[in-house]
Enzyme design. Structure first.
Site, PDB file in Angstrom:
ATOM      1  N   HIS A  63       1.035  -1.195   0.023  1.00  0.00           N
ATOM      2  CA  HIS A  63      -0.007   0.169   0.124  1.00  0.00           C
ATOM      3  C   HIS A  63       0.951   1.241  -0.070  1.00  0.00           C
ATOM      4  O   HIS A  63       0.653   2.244  -0.819  1.00  0.00           O
ATOM      5  CB  HIS A  63      -0.861   0.106   1.244  1.00  0.00           C
ATOM      6  CG  HIS A  63      -2.008   0.863   1.076  1.00  0.00           C
ATOM      7  ND1 HIS A  63      -3.080   1.159   2.131  1.00  0.00           N
ATOM      8  CD2 HIS A  63      -2.141   2.005   0.531  1.00  0.00           C
ATOM      9  CE1 HIS A  63      -3.834   2.101   1.887  1.00  0.00           C
ATOM     10  NE2 HIS A  63      -3.257   2.554   0.746  1.00  0.00           N
TER      11      HIS A  63
ATOM     12  N   CYS B  34      -3.506  -0.799 -17.845  1.00  0.00           N
ATOM     13  CA  CYS B  34      -3.451  -0.036 -16.607  1.00  0.00           C
ATOM     14  C   CYS B  34      -2.353  -0.471 -15.718  1.00  0.00           C
ATOM     15  O   CYS B  34      -2.539   0.094 -14.665  1.00  0.00           O
ATOM     16  CB  CYS B  34      -4.971  -0.475 -16.158  1.00  0.00           C
ATOM     17  SG  CYS B  34      -5.451  -2.014 -15.674  1.00  0.00           S
TER      18      CYS B  34
END
Length: 807
Positions: free
Chosen positions: A430, A739
């Site tokens: 993260h 992406c």
């Protein structure tokens, strides 16, 4: 048959040796046994016996039991490099101890900050005489719990020297800085066991069998000492020569096998090699983020008062959508009932779970450990504890740390931060995503050597090439500062031009979108940088670090706030990509030997259609602009058309009078790429996730630092699959987007466009650079480059070809 019980010398989490991030222990070169990820500061005797070896660095102790079994307990990995700092030994060589007696104590927090791992092997070093049975692994253990049993399988002696006169010998000076500690001893012993004759090593007036790692360590050989390798028959000359060669190569660093997951360091002194987490280049002074532990009282003020305080704190933290787990609660309440304070109970409960994650051996799950430690601090602060003082970021400073939590990153002023270099961490964490979104260059997995750099040392961080230069010369600094100034001027020019619609120099329209994590700030940054839409909104962050799944209304609010910032721009929202490297506590997935090949992405959603249905309802409620839904729905980890048809049926059932948003499929596996024609027939657009597509095609885990530098999406095998997708989309008139990380790679853009890609979705801070790059290309040149790349045989060759076009 004699049995000996080996008890846990530390409290913590037991695990197989194979999960220790060090090849010598993981491959049982020193012997078989078990590992403990410790939570306690005291190492106690695992059995009755005599202390036969204490490491000079005070980090390891070996005992010999009455049965002759020699048991070594070695705290952490590479802790010899701490030179005894943080360790205190409570016994002496020759002492007789009973099981449970205190052998040594250590500052667990200080050692954890400086060592690559706290994983502690408990091993029997004369395994030719003993067999391990009944190992208690993958569970929480306390001091004195049974860890495993030893069965004597052969009689023998523990002799470590030979009385005969040597016939052949060779003297060697040990230049290795740490002398003969565990790893060198294991390598010498392994080499000696390959010979059918006895070899002895003599140093400091004593001798030891070259086959016994513990005996070798007990010699106390240090760097600069001379030792003599001896043999007792003429044939032993070959063995003496071989052992001498091992020691000399050890001095050069050759036999020191890298830990699984370690990144080989560059050969040039002062230059470390890591794994790219966020692109960029920075020059700045080193500074450290020391994780100060919040002070708490151990004893409580009564179970009722502490439980009430704990419940209030949990409610406050739960409002922040952080983790809440029934097992954590049971353990915490049990400790409170035993008289502990709420803070002490919470910390103890959470650290057992953190140890369990580390013990899985999964690098990506291990990345979540700091998230749990972050949660620990959040709850403690909610309980009224005083948080550590916020770290001031020196202008342009480069942060050095073992690892970093999301909240620690958020508390830093990213505008002042030059870059981040982590000894541990992973490229998929993260924090890596947050750093990329903020445009902060970041390298991870640089290894323990990173922590040797002193504060205020000048650094040159080149994330694009994966290198960190420590203490560069004046000439290197001048060159690096010039590069920074040039890049800053380039960014300003690109940002000014980025508001224009993107098209190739030959006139073809190419859309450049941004990948978003769901925050308003992220979306605003993308729009300011000229993003023409969002090509990937990661919704999994809504589902992580919380006790229950987000409601339909909560999800809708999150999606709407991003949509408002984007205005008329398209918004591609990926349904929850949960499972594999993103486990969630309220969704207990079935046990899997390889989660990356199990319930992931759309498979998880179809396995739990209730979660998918809630999310689809929220997406169908998003506003319609100009008669068309602004939202496009993207399905992750598609492998066959039937999965798409199942979602379409659910959408048809839920939509009522609402218009159906365009539906797309992520191409992330070789299977979906090979079936691109059939999949394209079922959807409105295709989006290639190059990160997973690359690791599945190359059979290399992108979260494993040992192979991370070879996980390259420009490998011709990956490009061949992308070409097949581009061809399928072109024939059916379906948009093909990328992406994944490859879209943000300047070298990859022309190749992707040449293979049929017409939309690139990148991290927000790179939108201007990618648009500038695309606008300088012609479609004909891109197609020519792509065809030439497909004919090459390695990613390195493709990158070399791309550099020719960039120059």
């Amino acid at each position: 048959m004699t049995r000996l019980a080996i008890l846990a010398p530390l409290a913590g989490w037991s695990a197989p040796l194979s999960e220790i991030p060090d090849a010598v222990f993981a491959q049982a070169m020193l012997g078989e046994g078990a590992a403990i990820d410790p939570l306690s500061r005291e190492m106690r005797a695992p059995c009755d016996g005599e202390v036969i070896s204490i490491a000079a660095a005070r980090h390891a102790v070996a005992l010999r039991a009455a049965t002759g079994a020699e048991v070594l307990v070695h705290v952490g990995v590479d802790t010899v490099g701490l030179a005894g700092e943080g360790f205190q030994v409570h016994v002496r060589n020759g002492d007789r101890v009973r099981a449970g007696d205190l052998l040594l104590s250590f500052d667990i927090d200080a050692v954890a900050r400086r060592a690559p791992s706290l994983m502690t092997p408990v091993i029997v070093t004369n395994g030719d005489r003993f067999r391990i049975s009944g190992a208690r692994l993958n569970r929480a253990v306390k001091h004195g719990d049974l860890l495993f049993e030893l069965e004597e399988i052969a009689a023998g002696s523990a002799s470590t020297s030979t009385a005969a006169n040597p016939v052949v010998s060779e003297a060697v000076v040990v230049a290795h800085a740490h002398g003969i500690h565990a790893r060198p001893a294991a390598l010498i012993a392994r080499a000696a066991k390959a010979f059918p004759f006895e070899l002895e090593i003599r140093a400091r007036g004593r001798g030891a069998s070259a086959r016994s790692a513990v005996a070798l360590m007990s010699l106390g050989v240090r760097g600069g000492d001379e030792l003599v390798i001896t043999g007792f028959e003429p044939a032993a000359a070959s063995g003496v020569t071989a052992i001498a060669r091992v020691i000399r190569e050890l001095e050069a660093g050759a036999p020191e096998a890298p830990a699984p997951g370690a990144v080989p360091q560059a050969g040039e002194p002062g230059r470390l090699r890591g794994v790219l987490a966020s692109r960029g280049f920075a020059v700045g002074a080193a500074f450290y983020l020391h994780r100060a532990e919040i002070a708490i009282a151990e004893n409580g003020r009564g179970a009722n008062e502490e439980s009430a305080a704990f419940d209030r704190a949990r409610d406050e933290v739960r409002d922040l959508e952080l983790l809440d787990d029934p097992q954590l609660m049971r353990d915490a309440y049990a400790a409170i009932a035993d008289g502990k304070s709420a803070g002490f109970a919470w910390r103890s409960s959470l650290r057992v779970s953190a140890a369990a994650l580390q013990a899985t051996g999964d690098a990506r799950l291990a990345e979540r450990v700091d998230d749990l430690r972050d949660l620990e601090n959040q709850v403690l602060v909610a309980l009224g504890a005083v948080p550590p003082t916020r770290v001031e970021v020196p202008a342009g400073g480069i942060l050095l740390a073992r690892d970093l939590t999301p909240s620690q990153f958020i508390e830093l002023d990213a505008r002042e931060l030059g870059g981040i270099a982590l000894a541990a961490g992973g490229p998929t964490s993260h924090v890596a995503i947050l750093a990329a979104a903020a445009g902060v260059p970041m390298l991870v997995a640089l290894g323990a050597a990173l922590m040797e750099a002193t504060a205020n040392t000048m650094l040159v961080l080149d994330a694009d090439s994966g290198t960190l230069r420590v203490d560069p010369s004046a000439a290197e600094l001048t060159q690096a500062h010039a590069r920074v100034a040039e890049q800053r001027a380039t960014r300003e020019r690109e940002r000014a031009a980025a508001q224009r619609e993107c098209q190739l120099a030959s006139g073809e329209r190419i859309e450049v979108f941004a990948n978003l994590t769901g925050t308003v700030a992220d979306a605003e940054l993308a729009v300011r940088g000229g993003a023409e839409g969002c090509g990937l909104l990661r919704t999994e962050f809504l589902f992580l670090e919380r006790a229950t799944a987000p409601s339909e209304d909560e999800q809708l609010r999150c999606y709407e706030q991003v949509a408002r910032v984007l205005g008329e721009r398209p918004l591609v929202i990926r349904t929850m990509d949960i499972g594999g490297d993103k486990p969630i506590p309220y969704l207990p997935l079935p046990p899997e030997d390889n989660p990356a090949l199990g319930l992931r992405g759309i498979r998880t959603s179809l396995w739990r259609p209730d979660l998918l249905e809630t999310q689809l309802r929220a997406l169908l409620r998003l506003p319609v602009r100009n008669g068309q839904p602004q939202c496009r729905i993207l399905l992750p980890m598609i492998t066959e058309p039937g999965e798409i048809r199942a979602v379409r049926e659910l959408l048809d059932k839920l939509r009522g009078e609402s218009p159906l948003p365009p539906l797309g499929a992520m191409i992330e596996t070789p299977a979906s790429a090979l079936l691109a024609t059939q999949i394209a027939a079922e959807v409105d657009f295709l989006s290639i996730g190059t990160n997973d597509l690359t690791q599945y095609t190359l059979a290399m885990d992108r979260g494993n630092a040992a192979v991370a530098t070879r996980v390259d999406g420009l490998h011709p095998a990956v490009l061949a699959l992308i070409a097949k997708v581009g061809e399928a989309g072109g024939k059916q008139g379906k948009l093909v987007a990328v992406c994944g990380g490859l879209a943000s790679d300047p070298a990859a853009a022309p190749i992707l466009l040449g293979l049929g890609v017409r939309e690139l979705s990148v991290v927000p801070t790179l939108v201007p650079a990618v648009k500038a790059r695309v606008s300088s290309l012609t479609l004909a040149a891109c197609r020519d480059l792509a065809q030439r790349a497909l004919e090459l045989d390695s990613a390195e060759a493709v990158r070399s070809l791309a550099r020719e076009m960039l120059s």
